[in-house]
Every structure is written in C-alpha cells, then in structure tokens.
Scaffold this active site. Structure first.
Site, short mmCIF file in Angstrom:
data_model
loop_
_atom_site.label_atom_id
_atom_site.label_comp_id
_atom_site.label_asym_id
_atom_site.label_seq_id
_atom_site.Cartn_x
_atom_site.Cartn_y
_atom_site.Cartn_z
N PRO A 23 70.38 -50.78 75.92
CA PRO A 23 69.58 -49.93 76.81
C PRO A 23 68.95 -48.77 76.05
O PRO A 23 69.63 -48.10 75.27
CB PRO A 23 70.60 -49.43 77.84
CG PRO A 23 71.74 -50.39 77.75
CD PRO A 23 71.79 -50.82 76.33
N CYS A 25 66.23 -45.53 76.91
CA CYS A 25 65.40 -44.84 77.89
C CYS A 25 63.96 -44.73 77.41
O CYS A 25 63.70 -44.48 76.23
CB CYS A 25 65.97 -43.46 78.17
SG CYS A 25 67.49 -43.51 79.13
N ALA A 62 69.10 -46.73 80.96
CA ALA A 62 69.99 -46.13 81.96
C ALA A 62 69.20 -45.93 83.25
O ALA A 62 68.22 -45.19 83.29
CB ALA A 62 70.51 -44.80 81.44
N GLN A 104 71.62 -51.36 83.31
CA GLN A 104 72.64 -50.35 83.05
C GLN A 104 72.58 -49.33 84.19
O GLN A 104 71.57 -48.65 84.38
CB GLN A 104 72.41 -49.65 81.72
CG GLN A 104 73.56 -48.70 81.36
CD GLN A 104 73.32 -47.96 80.07
OE1 GLN A 104 72.43 -47.10 79.99
NE2 GLN A 104 74.11 -48.27 79.04
N HIS A 181 77.52 -47.42 82.85
CA HIS A 181 77.32 -46.54 81.69
C HIS A 181 78.41 -45.46 81.67
O HIS A 181 78.35 -44.49 82.41
CB HIS A 181 75.94 -45.90 81.77
CG HIS A 181 75.49 -45.26 80.48
ND1 HIS A 181 76.25 -45.25 79.34
CD2 HIS A 181 74.33 -44.61 80.17
CE1 HIS A 181 75.59 -44.63 78.38
NE2 HIS A 181 74.43 -44.22 78.84
N HIS A 184 78.20 -41.81 75.88
CA HIS A 184 77.19 -40.85 75.42
C HIS A 184 77.19 -39.53 76.18
O HIS A 184 76.18 -38.85 76.28
CB HIS A 184 75.80 -41.48 75.47
CG HIS A 184 75.71 -42.70 74.62
ND1 HIS A 184 74.77 -43.68 74.80
CD2 HIS A 184 76.47 -43.13 73.57
CE1 HIS A 184 74.95 -44.65 73.90
NE2 HIS A 184 75.99 -44.32 73.14
N TYR A 186 77.51 -38.89 79.35
CA TYR A 186 77.01 -38.84 80.73
C TYR A 186 78.20 -38.80 81.68
O TYR A 186 79.34 -38.72 81.25
CB TYR A 186 76.03 -39.99 80.96
CG TYR A 186 74.82 -39.87 80.06
CD1 TYR A 186 74.00 -38.75 80.13
CD2 TYR A 186 74.53 -40.83 79.10
CE1 TYR A 186 72.90 -38.60 79.28
CE2 TYR A 186 73.44 -40.69 78.25
CZ TYR A 186 72.64 -39.57 78.34
OH TYR A 186 71.57 -39.42 77.49
N ARG A 234 79.90 -49.68 79.21
CA ARG A 234 79.56 -49.07 77.93
C ARG A 234 80.41 -47.82 77.72
O ARG A 234 80.49 -46.97 78.62
CB ARG A 234 78.09 -48.72 77.84
CG ARG A 234 77.71 -48.25 76.43
CD ARG A 234 76.23 -48.19 76.17
NE ARG A 234 75.92 -48.81 74.87
CZ ARG A 234 74.78 -48.65 74.22
NH1 ARG A 234 73.81 -47.92 74.74
NH2 ARG A 234 74.59 -49.23 73.06
N LEU A 312 73.09 -49.26 64.01
CA LEU A 312 72.49 -49.56 62.70
C LEU A 312 72.77 -50.98 62.26
O LEU A 312 73.13 -51.25 61.12
CB LEU A 312 72.97 -48.55 61.65
CG LEU A 312 72.47 -47.11 61.85
CD1 LEU A 312 72.97 -46.21 60.74
CD2 LEU A 312 70.94 -47.05 61.91
N GLY A 334 69.10 -51.66 69.10
CA GLY A 334 68.31 -50.65 69.77
C GLY A 334 67.02 -50.38 69.02
O GLY A 334 66.00 -51.03 69.22
N ARG A 335 67.09 -49.44 68.08
CA ARG A 335 65.87 -49.05 67.35
C ARG A 335 65.22 -50.22 66.62
O ARG A 335 64.00 -50.28 66.48
CB ARG A 335 66.20 -47.92 66.37
CG ARG A 335 66.53 -46.60 67.05
CD ARG A 335 66.97 -45.56 66.04
NE ARG A 335 67.22 -44.27 66.66
CZ ARG A 335 68.37 -43.92 67.23
NH1 ARG A 335 69.38 -44.77 67.25
NH2 ARG A 335 68.51 -42.72 67.77
#
Length: 365
Positions: A23, A25, A62, A104, A181, A184, A186, A234, A312, A334-335
């Site tokens: 996920p 944002c 999210a 998510q 979720h 991180h 939250y 998560r 990574l 992700g990235r």
C-alpha cells in the site's frame, strides 16, 4: 518454475504469484464535498498499471474507515457508498487482468490531519480541511503537531464499528483481501506501543491490554469478511527505540510482534505483513537492501502465521532467494513498483518464468 511466480493459496483464494504491491498513499482524492475520499482517475491508472504489469496482489493505499481516520484530507475513504462505487471500477479491472484486489483498512489516529508530502506533510487545520486528531493518549506525534483527543472507551468501540462497516463495504466493492493497518505509528500501532500508549484502563499498560484494540478490530473485520477470503494484518515489527535513545519511552519490540502474531492467528488473521518504524519520528533506523526481511523471517520461524516481507526489495534474484530460503511467503514492493509498474514482468524474464501478458502487449515479448 521460479518460486517467486508460484501461486499462493490462502483459504480459498489463489494469488497467482508472490510479487505483491505494498500500500502506498497517493494523496489524490477530493478533500471536501460529495466526492470526499472517492477514488479518481489517478487511482485507477495507478493501480491498474501494476495489474497490467503482472503483480499478483494489488493492495490499495491506506483507506480510511472514517473521515477522522485519514492521514491527509486527500486520502481515500470507505465510509460511504459513493466511495464504494469508485473502488468497484478499480477492482473489476484488476480482476480482469488476473490480479487479486486487496484493500488496506486504516485509521491514522494522531498522525492524521496532515498535508500531502509535496505540500510539506505537516499538520493542517480547519482552514485547510483538517480536524482534531485522536489517539490512545494525549501525546502529539512530534514537535509542532497538535495534542490529540484521548479516545474514551465508547469512542474506541465506535472506531471498531467503523472498521466492521468498512470491511463490509470493501466486500461490496469487490475486494478479495482485507488488510488491517496496524503499522507505521497509525492508530492501531499507537495502541500497541508503550511509546504512544500511556493509558491506565483496559487498553493500556500490559501487553494484553495494549493489543486489545487490535484484536477487537480484527474480530470486527473477520465477523463480516467471508470465511473463504483472507485477512492480513500489517505491523511495524519494531519502533526502533532502545534504552539509549534520549527522551524516548520504550517502544514496541520484535519479541512483542512474535507474541502478537500468535494472537492474530487465533483471531482469524491469515498473513502478517511485516514492516517497521513510523511511531517515533527520531528513531534511528539503519536501512539496507532487505533490511526488514529478518523481522518477517523471525515471525515465520517462531509461529505458524504466514508472512510477507517488505523493505528495499528491488532485484528479482533477491526476491526469489527470500522465497526459496523460506524467509517469507511473498514479497511486497513499494517504491520499486512506483519506478517500474511492470516489475513482475521484468522479474519473470530474468528468472525464466512464465507470466501472463495482456494480448495488447504481446508484441513486446
């Protein structure tokens, strides 16, 4: 046959490969008005491209279970039926490409009411469509952040109900995986960690109390989610805090993550999505390729709960090795998927695996 491209079955759901989209944002929904939190053409194009590129499971960003659950005013939401209709257009397309659509479900807690990263990312007030954030304890996330409203026991139950209704709507929207979720920093992660949870009631203090909200949310989601479809959770495996961090209260630890995994399995969670950090803004995190994989590996080796690794993971052979060595059951990108929406196709070529391509793109083989 590459292990990375073997199907993976959870309950009755078959995910076509182990390359999954984490996920991320997009901060691209309308912040106010009748289309608040509704998926736009940007969300469709963003998620559809990864399905076209061969990603086995595509998880949305999210998606807030209520207006105050958003990270920013421009986040996706799933607290009304207008939002459901916008998401159904996306899930229909993802399925048509052979990908599994996942959502998510999230509540930002004290990290809510902030600007998009490219607008500075700091707190926003009512003049910028913001709100007063909520949290387990009245502790701001960082300097310059507002003191959040401390949730009452009744308000906690209201949010549990929001997760239940969000899961019901997610099913109506066509999703086949629901991820809670809890990472991180939250709201759920805020309850888990003693760094952010200073409560003295049944939701604070000892480990059993701090995980209570997380388990109640999982129970609420599982109550309305079909038996044949999986629920993910998560988690941030660690807050990356140590006793040597000045002015930092002890944080959530990997040992506690392992204990939580056992409880989550008993409450109907099918897979743990293992990330880290996000709850303490100045925690010292040493990153390197695959730096979070050992957290997933530990949960997998010490519990019976399947795991997905993230962090990574960029190279096909790296991802393949994580699966073949039994360190995780799937990898979440992700990235790297932001950089290359067709990473799964690229990895399949590098690993000599067969992967479905849209007929329109066969000339690229």
């Amino acid at each position: 046959m590459s292990a990375l491209f073997e199907p993976y079955t959870l309950r009755s759901l078959v995910i076509p490969n182990r390359v999954w989209m984490a996920p991320m944002c997009q901060y691209s929904a309308e912040p106010v008005g009748p289309n608040t939190g509704v998926a736009t053409d940007w969300h469709f194009a963003h998620l559809a491209a990864r399905a076209v590129g061969g990603t086995g499971l595509v998880l949305t960003e999210a998606t807030a279970v209520g207006p105050e659950g958003r990270i920013s005013p421009a986040d996706l939401g799933i607290w009304n039926d207008v939002q459901v209709a916008g998401l159904r257009r996306i899930t229909d397309f993802l399925k048509s490409q052979g990908s599994v659509p996942g959502i998510q479900l999230a509540h930002a807690g004290r990290k809510g009411s902030t600007a998009a990263p490219w607008l500075g990312g700091g707190p926003v007030g009512p003049d910028e469509h913001g709100w007063t954030p909520v949290a387990p304890s009245p502790l701001p996330f960082d300097d310059g952040y507002p003191v959040p409203h401390e949730l009452t026991a009744d308000e906690i139950q209201d949010i549990v109900g929001e997760f239940r209704e969000a899961a019901r709507r997610a099913l109506d929207a066509g999703f086949e995986v629901a991820e809670v979720h809890g990472a991180h920093g939250y709201l759920i992660g805020q309850f888990l960690s003693p760094h952010s949870n200073r409560r003295t009631d049944e939701y604070g203090g000892c480990f059993e109390n701090r995980i209570r909200f997380a388990l109640q949310v999982v129970d609420a989601v599982r109550e309305v989610w079909p038996d044949g479809l999986p629920v993910f959770f998560r988690v941030s495996a660690t807050d990356w805090l140590t006793e040597n961090d000045q002015d930092e209260r002890e944080g959530w630890t990997v040992d506690e993550t392992v204990r939580l995994a056992v409880e989550l399995r008993a409450h109907g969670v099918d897979l743990l999505d293992v990330s880290s950090g996000g709850n303490a803004p100045r925690a010292r995190i040493e990153t390197a390729p695959g730096y979070q994989v050992p957290f997933a590996e530990r949960v997998r080796s010490q519990t019976s709960l399947p795991v997905a690794a993230v962090g990574l993971i960029t190279e096909p052979q790296q991802a393949e090795k994580i699966i073949t060595e039994g360190r995780a059951d799937a990898v979440l990108l992700g990235r790297e998927l932001l950089r290359n929406p067709s990473w799964a196709q690229y990895a399949a070529r590098r690993l000599g695996a067969e992967l479905r391509r849209p007929e329109q793109y066969l000339r690229a083989v």
